[in-house]
Scaffold this motif. Structure first.
Motif, short mmCIF file in Angstrom:
data_model
loop_
_atom_site.label_atom_id
_atom_site.label_comp_id
_atom_site.label_asym_id
_atom_site.label_seq_id
_atom_site.Cartn_x
_atom_site.Cartn_y
_atom_site.Cartn_z
N GLN A 191 0.76 -1.07 0.19
CA GLN A 191 -0.03 0.10 0.05
C GLN A 191 0.74 1.22 0.16
N VAL A 192 0.18 2.50 -0.27
CA VAL A 192 0.94 3.56 0.10
C VAL A 192 0.70 3.95 1.46
N THR B 136 3.83 4.89 -4.40
CA THR B 136 2.64 5.15 -5.32
C THR B 136 3.17 4.54 -6.57
N ARG C 253 2.93 0.81 -6.63
CA ARG C 253 1.34 0.29 -6.58
C ARG C 253 0.67 0.48 -8.02
N HIS C 254 1.24 1.57 -8.65
CA HIS C 254 0.50 1.72 -10.03
C HIS C 254 1.43 1.15 -11.10
#
Lengths: 110, 307
Positions: free
Chosen positions: B136-137, B172, B175-176
């Motif tokens: 997670q962020v 981020t 995650r992306h």
């Protein structure tokens, strides 16, 4: 405009001192969450009443570009850059350059 | 010892014992300079071999001849160990470096808590390195790491906006983008190391995803190379850091994370910024970009601050 008309959000106190990423699916305290549950209701209220909404950025650990873009750029995408820039006022003694960065996200939001 | 073995046999199911014998154990020598700062090529090659062997065998890590261990290399090794690509049956054990300095860094890192080791660690041996991981962020984890590192050197937990923002940008991006086409969410690892001698707090962020350049190349390479005259992966990374090349999402307002990290480095707010991804090693502070013979299967960022 007098000071009584000024509404303020202190992000570190009213939302989180550890702002996260872009989307709610990314984790806690995202830009999307901030926009939907803090910024947008107070922005609409300020617009209705013709007041200024002050955003105090001090006291947080920091702000990732994705958080800021999603929160403020996202608001501008929905309500227009001019209207957002007219209603919001930013304060940040911790990192004054952050204000220019946010204003650029609002101006370039499409 | 025999009692312990007998007890282990009772606990270990016969099928696992048989599999263990079949798979066997492979020895793997850790490079003398196990550090991306000192010897990125050997370190990257070793990590690739480690990841490959772990997919089929148990591994014994031979640290004896190691003279230098960087906290960023330990973070990368931890990411390999904890990677979802690693089958659960493979076991890792290791011995101690003969060098006292290298041994101290390894002991402080708590790495041997993740693997089997001949001696138990003394409690006092851990303490100046912390590792955290998630998919997670997670701002709280970033805050923990920063405050821990600052407190180790100054006695007071303190904020660092450039470090916090760098960590969140990295999380981020992982995650992306790190899952690549599969869209599977990759995990990340972050480490803080308080270097008392140099009075620096050192941070490492690592994921074992597809890598920054593999992500960018997929969507931009052909177009961008033509438009901007980029010759190879070094230029591609330089372009991503400068902001010349946007993010692969092709949406407005994206692709600003890496340029911001680069700007913190240019402004001297973070020091010794190093990026290792796919075949590229970049010492951003020195503007030194070079291609490595072996691919680093993921993304690693290392930087320091003076509290």
């Amino acid at each position: 405009m007098n000071t009584a008309q000024l509404v303020r959000i202190i992000i570190a106190k009213d939302f989180s001192d550890t702002p996260g990423g872009r989307y709610r699916s990314d984790g806690a305290a995202s830009g999307e969450e901030f926009r939907e549950f803090q910024l947008k209701p107070k922005f609409l209220n300020a617009q209705r009443e013709g007041t200024i909404l002050e955003i105090d950025l001090d006291g947080a650990e920091g702000y990732a570009t994705s958080f800021l873009e999603e929160a403020f750029g996202g608001l501008a995408r929905e309500y227009g850059a001019q209207s957002v820039l007219k209603t919001l006022k930013f304060t940040c003694a911790d990192e004054p350059l952050l204000i220019r960065e946010i204003e650029s996200y609002i101006s370039s939001a499409k | 010892m025999d009692v312990l073995r007998a007890r282990k046999r009772q606990v270990e199911p016969p099928l696992a014992r048989a599999r263990s014998r079949r798979q066997g154990e492979k020895n793997l020598r850790v490079p003398r300079y196990f550090s991306f700062l000192r010897d990125p090529e050997s370190t990257s090659r070793f990590l690739g071999e480690f990841a490959q062997k772990l997919r089929r065998y148990h591994v014994k890590l031979d640290f004896r001849k190691v003279e230098v261990i960087g906290p960023e290399a330990i973070a990368a090794m931890t990411a390999v160990l904890k990677s979802r690509k690693r089958p659960q049956f493979s076991r890792v054990r290791g011995n101690d470096p003969l060098s006292a300095d290298a041994r101290m860094v390894l002991e402080k890192s708590g790495f041997f808590e993740l693997v089997r080791h001949s001696k138990p660690l003394e409690r006092a041996a851990t303490g100046k390195i912390q590792t955290r991981g998630s998919d997670q962020v997670d701002g709280r984890l970033a805050q923990d790491l920063i405050h821990f590192g600052m407190e180790c050197l100054t006695g007071v937990p303190a904020r660092s906006q450039p470090v916090y923002e760098t960590l969140i940008e990295c999380m981020t991006n992982t995650r992306h983008h790190a899952g690549g086409e599969s869209n599977q969410v990759e995990g990340w690892w972050a480490t803080v190391y308080a270097d008392e001698e140099r009075r620096r707090v050192c941070f490492t962020f690592v994921d074992m995803g597809v890598g920054i350049l593999a992500t960018a190349r997929k969507n931009f390479f052909i177009e961008i190379t033509e438009k901007l005259g980029l010759r190879d992966d070094k230029d591609l990374l330089r372009g991503l850091l400068s902001g010349e090349i946007g993010s692969r999402t092709e949406l407005k307002g994206r692709g600003r994370g890496l340029p911001k990290i680069c700007n913190w480095s240019k402004a001297g707010r973070i020091q010794s910024l190093l990026i290792v991804t796919n075949f590229v090693y970049a010492n951003v502070e020195l503007a030194e970009y070079r291609l490595m013979p072996e691919e680093f299967d993921g993304t690693l960022l290392y930087w320091e601050i003076e509290p």
